[in-house]
Structure formats: structure tokens, C-alpha cells
Design an enzyme around this catalytic site. Structure first.
Site, mmCIF file in Angstrom:
data_model
loop_
_atom_site.group_PDB
_atom_site.id
_atom_site.type_symbol
_atom_site.label_atom_id
_atom_site.label_comp_id
_atom_site.label_asym_id
_atom_site.label_seq_id
_atom_site.Cartn_x
_atom_site.Cartn_y
_atom_site.Cartn_z
ATOM 1 C CD1 TRP A 124 0.053 -1.398 2.731
ATOM 2 C CD2 TRP A 124 0.506 0.997 3.210
ATOM 3 N NE1 TRP A 124 0.816 -1.333 4.265
ATOM 4 C CE2 TRP A 124 0.983 -0.241 4.630
ATOM 5 C CE3 TRP A 124 0.700 1.811 3.051
ATOM 6 C CZ2 TRP A 124 1.471 0.755 5.719
ATOM 7 C CZ3 TRP A 124 1.577 2.956 3.646
ATOM 8 C CH2 TRP A 124 2.236 1.738 5.432
ATOM 9 N NE ARG A 131 10.723 -0.858 -7.273
ATOM 10 C CZ ARG A 131 11.023 -0.237 -6.161
ATOM 11 N NH1 ARG A 131 11.536 0.771 -6.088
ATOM 12 N NH2 ARG A 131 11.033 -0.771 -4.705
ATOM 13 C CE LYS A 188 -2.750 -9.294 -1.884
ATOM 14 N NZ LYS A 188 -3.143 -8.389 -1.671
ATOM 15 C CD GLU A 206 -6.021 -6.382 -0.139
ATOM 16 O OE1 GLU A 206 -5.469 -7.168 0.716
ATOM 17 O OE2 GLU A 206 -6.145 -7.621 -1.113
ATOM 18 C CB SER A 239 5.361 -7.981 6.658
ATOM 19 O OG SER A 239 5.085 -9.025 6.241
ATOM 20 C CB VAL A 297 3.896 -11.174 4.086
ATOM 21 C CG1 VAL A 297 3.583 -12.310 2.903
ATOM 22 C CG2 VAL A 297 2.762 -11.485 5.183
ATOM 23 C CB CYS A 305 11.183 -1.013 2.397
ATOM 24 S SG CYS A 305 9.776 -1.861 2.147
HETATM 25 C C1 SIN Z 1 9.453 0.889 -0.627
HETATM 26 O O1 SIN Z 1 9.958 0.594 -0.008
HETATM 27 O O2 SIN Z 1 9.359 -0.922 -0.632
HETATM 28 C C2 SIN Z 1 9.775 1.206 -2.210
HETATM 29 C C3 SIN Z 1 10.599 2.388 -1.760
HETATM 30 C C4 SIN Z 1 10.895 3.106 -3.140
HETATM 31 O O3 SIN Z 1 11.123 2.532 -4.193
HETATM 32 O O4 SIN Z 1 11.624 3.745 -2.855
#
Ligand code: SIN
Length: 534
Positions: free
Chosen positions: A204, A213, A228, A231, A282, A285, A337
Site C-alpha cells: 500500500w 516496477r 494483487k 486491499e 513484509s 509474508v 522500506c
Molecule cells: C519501498 O518502500 O518498498 C519502495 C521504496 C522505493 O522504491 O524507493
């Protein structure tokens, strides 16, 4: 008027996706607008109506080129995280719909993979053009369902569309090889062929870019996909799929199903027709998907959680370090991330950096993403907010100090104050796991070796950042860091032209760049015998 017009917000961010987003973090002079929720409520309704008129607010899934409800009629509500309002409902699908989406993708693969690379490239280019032409509507959808500030959402649209443009170009460069033969009458070749149907499970936090990507390289080399989306944020995915149809990408090449995550995931994993699973999300998962993919021995790409260190050495330029750390930490309100999760500062510069950084963070304006001047939107939901609260409480109970913020924002709901914590230690929860929110923990170190040890002392290995003016040190430390991405004197490093992915438990494979397409290709060795004619 609280809604930012696209023309005011558009910035050119052709290559480094978040240049515009980054400069957006610079101190803002705007004050928060107090009667926020009433204004937003009205604006959201107008927006939703306008998006419906444009045909880009879709509330059905896409299977085999047809818009479809769940077979049992079930729906799930999609909420605006800033207000809690329901934007619309989308189908709550499961195994049966996923099986049909896989069959459609399987059928479409037969013809899509046979198109010339040039033809696939033209379709992708057309899709890119449409994504860019509808940047404003897509940005509005992202802000509505995900919450990030509109200007940042527009940056994501450009970033996301750039993957489609890049892979439209790469489609024409899937070269094979000729191998010098050890025998005079043989000729040896390597063909590269598309892997087949791809299951793409997306998060999300980047409702568009994490799809493009994956889907860009997949379609470019002849694969077809079942997407997918989360949600929480299916609307951007559906709008992008509508534009893919408009671009002439054949029915069945791109399918979108959403609803019961585990049923959909299990069906994708169990199907022998799905030859590849690509996932961003995550680590927990990701591990399940990796295990599940083993039953049918599918290819797997995983882009999982990080725990990014951001090391600031005594010899860093403080202004550069503050700007870099701000971008690396507060992009998407800390919900990426690659967000700096631990800001590790050398003792000689610690106080100076902590003061300058806190001052910069204080200038970040929190609010609804459609309000002009806002740089920090809401968290995705209350669960995310409670997680942030619990990480901060854990740190404070173990001796960390609040330098700024440290509580739920006065706007309430899903808004958390941009926060800086000092005296954070490696054993605190906030140093061990991703906080995924607007909290910057500062840790102190003495020597370069100690900084490297702290940085690598985690199972994660996605992104790391270092700030130093010493060239030798920048190479030494970069090479010692167990991470897939390293930013040196820069906090925003994502771009479609560079490989994105982690080491250790942050994942497998790379996305974007010339390397990203390999994840969707199989190599076939061909030996031609009797080539001398007798
Ligand atoms: C991510 O948070 O998984 C992607 C971050 C990014 O493409 O810079």
C-alpha cells in the site's frame, strides 16, 4: 482552497524519483489549517465525483479484460486514511476469481509473448504516455487512498510511470548469446524467453510504483500478470489497469484481483500455470510466499522489510547530512522500506546534528495530503499508529529521550507528530525493527568500526546511508555495509535506472534497471549439431 492544483505541484523528477519530493521537505512557512476535517470531507467528495467522471475511479476487478465483481457479491471498503471516510467499495475476491485471472493470463501469454519486442515496446510506451497524461488523477487517487501529500503522490506517479518507459525501451534489448563451441560441428546458443504468468503482490505504501516496477519488465519481455494490490490501496492499481487497456495492452495480459489476501496468495502459489511470484511487503509474508512457491518450484523475487542505518560521521557536512537524513526518514511519513530507521551519529557531531535535525523536523507540516504546504500525511491506519506509539514507549521506558514530538498529533486519528528521539540504544525495539512511521531515533557511536558493527547488526539489508566528506572512508564503509543499496551524502536514491533490492532477509532479486528484466526471463541453451553438413 485546500486542494493543490496539479499545475502548481508538478515537478520534473525524470530520473531521481523524489527530487521534487525531497525539496518538498524543506521548511515550510504554512500554518496548519484548523477546521481540517470539514474542508477535507467536502473536497474528497468533489474529487471522488470528478474521478468517477474521468473513468479512472474503478470499483471492480479486472479479469481477462472484463471488469468484474466478486462472484459472491462481497465487497470491501476502501478508506481515506486522513479522514476515515469510505471512498468506495471494491470486490472482495478469493480463489475462484484468482483461478479465472490466472487462466486469462495464461491464454493471453500465448499471443503476447509471440508479439515482437518492438510491438510490446510500443504498447508500453503508450501506457507510459497515458499514465503521464493522467498524472493529476492518479496522484489524487494515491493521496485519497494512501494519504501521502499530493505533491509527493505526483512524484510517485512520475516515478512509477518511468518504470514503464524504461522497460518499454529495455523490451528491445533482451539479447541472447552465442557460445564458442568446443566441437567443430556444433553451434551453441542461449535464448532468453519470458518465464510465463507472473503473480505480482504489491503493497500500500507505493500504490502505483511498486506495480509498475514489476509489471513493466514482466510485460516488456512477454510475460502476463495477475496483480494483487493491497486491499488498502486498490484504486490506483485499477486506474493503472484501465489505462493499460486504453494503451491497447491485450485483455488478459494485465489482470487485477483483490480481497482475501491469503486465498488469493494461496491460489497463485498453488497454480502450476503461475511461473513466478514477485512480492513487495513484509519479511514475514515474504518467507511464507517463498516456502509456498517451493511446491511448484516457481521463480521468486522478494523486496522485503529494511532497517536502514543512516551513519553521520564527524567529518560530514551538517547541512548535507540534515537534508539527506530528513529525506531518507520522512519520505511518505516514514512509511517506506528504505526509510532511515536508525540515525547513527558520531559523538563529535552528535549535539550539533541533533539540534539542526530537530529544527528541520519541526518545520514539517502535518495534515491531510490535499492541504497545501503539508509534507507529512497520515499513517495508513490506526494499527500503524499504535505500532509507532508502542515503539516510542518501549524506547522511552529504556532510557531514550524525546527531542521533538513523541505523541499522537493534535489532528488525532492516524496522524503522529514528526518525532526525534535521542539516546536510543541498539537493543531497543525501534532499533531492531522497522517503525514505519515518522520517528527518527538517534544513536551515538565513537569509531568507524563501531558504526559498521551497529549498522550491520540486523537481519535486514535493504538500504543504508552514510554522510562523510572523507572519500576513502566513503568507499571503506560502503564496501563493509551488508546492504543492497547505499546512499553516500544522499538520502533519496531510488530511480528506475538503478537496481533496487536487498541482501540478507530483505529479499531476493533486483527490480528496475537493466538487471530487473532478468527476473522475468528463463535462459534456454540450444545446441545445434551436425552443422558441417555430413
Ligand atoms: C519501498 O518502500 O518498498 C519502495 C521504496 C522505493 O522504491 O524507493
Amino acid at each position: 482552497m485546500t486542494i493543490i492544483s496539479a499545475r502548481m505541484a508538478v515537478r520534473s523528477c525524470k530520473h531521481l524519483c523524489a527530487r521534487g519530493v525531497f525539496s518538498h521537505y524543506l521548511p515550510s512557512m504554512h500554518a496548519a489549517s484548523p477546521p481540517l476535517s470539514r474542508q477535507i470531507s467536502m473536497d474528497a467528495q468533489t474529487l471522488t465525483a470528478r474521478l468517477k467522471e474521468s473513468g479512472l475511479l474503478r470499483s471492480q476487478a479486472l479479469i481477462g479484460g472484463k471488469w468484474s465483481d466478486a462472484y459472491d457479491g462481497k465487497t470491501i471498503k476502501v478508506h481515506n486514511p486522513a479522514t476515515g471516510e469510505v471512498i468506495t467499495e471494491v470486490p472482495c475476491m478469493g480463489s475462484n476469481e484468482t483461478k479465472d485471472a490466472i487462466s486469462s493470463a495464461y491464454d493471453a501469454f500465448k499471443s503476447w509473448s509471440k508479439q515482437t519486442a518492438a510491438a510490446r515496446s510500443r504498447h508500453l510506451r503508450k501506457w507510459y504516455d497515458l499514465l503521464i497524461a493522467h498524472r493529476e488523477e492518479l496522484g489524487q487517487l494515491i493521496t485519497l487512498e494512501q494519504g501521502k501529500p499530493f505533491q509527493e503522490a505526483m512524484g510517485e506517479v512520475t516515478y512509477g510511470a518511468n518504470f514503464i518507459e524504461f522497460f518499454a525501451e529495455e523490451a528491445k534489448r533482451v539479447y541472447g548469446d552465442i557460445i564458442p563451441s568446443p566441437l567443430a560441428d556444433r553451434r551453441l546458443f542461449v535464448l532468453k524467453q519470458p518465464v510465463g504468468v507472473v503473480g505480482a503482490i504489491t503493497p500500500w505504501n507505493f500504490p502505483l510504483a511498486m506495480i509498475t516496477r514489476k509489471v513493466g519488465p514482466a510485460l516488456a519481455c512477454g510475460c502476463t500478470v495477475v496483480i494483487k494490490p493491497s486491499e488498502f490501496t486498490p484504486l490506483t492499481a485499477l486506474a493503472a489497469a484501465e489505462l493499460a487497456l486504453q494503451a491497447g495492452i491485450p485483455p488478459g495480459a494485465v489482470n487485477v484481483v483483490m480481497g482475501n489476501s491469503s486465498d488469493i496468495g494461496d491460489t497463485l502459489l498453488a497454480s502450476p500455470e503461475v511461473r513466478k511470484i514477485t512480492f513487495t511487503g513484509s519479511t514475514a509474508v515474504g518467507k511464507k510466499l517463498m516456502a509456498g512457491a517451493s511446491a511448484t518450484v516457481k521463480k521468486v523475487s522478494l523486496e522485503l522489510g529494511g532497517n536502514a542505518p543512516c551513519i553521520v560521521f564527524d567529518d560530514a557536512d551538517v547541512d548535507v547530512a540534515v537534508k539527506g537524513a530528513l529525506g531518507a526518514k520522512f519520505r511518505n511519513s516514514g512509511q517506506t522500506c528504505v526509510c532511515a530507521n536508525r540515525i547513527i551519529v558520531q559523538e563529535g557531531i552528535y549535539e550539533k546534528f541533533a539540534n539542526a535535525f530537530s529544527k528541520a523536523v519541526q518545520n514539517l507540516q502535518v495534515g491531510n495530503g490535499f492541504t497545501e504546504g503539508v509534507t507529512q500525511g497520515p499513517l495508513i491506519n490506526e494499527a500503524a499508529l499504535h505500532k509507532v506509539e508502542s515503539f516510542v514507549q518501549d524506547a522511552l521506558s529504556k532510557g531514550a529521550k524525546v527531542l521533538l514530538g513523541g505523541k499522537i498529533h493534535s489532528l488525532g486519528r492516524t496522524f503522529y507528530e514528526p518525532t526525534v528521539l535521542g539516546d536510543v540504544k541498539s537493543e531497543m525495539l525501534i532499533s531492531r525493527e522497522e517503525v514505519f512511521g515518522p520517528v527518527a531515533p538517534l544513536l551515538r557511536f565513537r569509531t568507524e568500526d563501531e558504526a559498521i558493527h551497529i549498522a550491520n547488526d540486523t537481519n535486514a539489508g535493504l538500504a543504508a546511508y552514510i554522510f562523510t566528506n572523507n572519500v576513502q572512508r566513503s568507499w571503506r564503509v560502503t564496501e563493509a555495509l551488508e546492504y543492497g543499496l547505499v546512499g553516500v551524502n544522499e538520502g533519496i536514491i531510488s530511480t528506475e535506472v538503478a537496481p533496487f533490492g536487498g541482501v540478507k532477509q530483505s529479499g531476493l532479486g533486483r527490480e528496475g534497471s537493466k538487471y530487473g528484466i532478468d527476473e522475468y526471463l528463463e535462459m534456454k541453451y540450444v545446441c545445434l549439431g551436425n552443422m558441417m553438413g555430413n
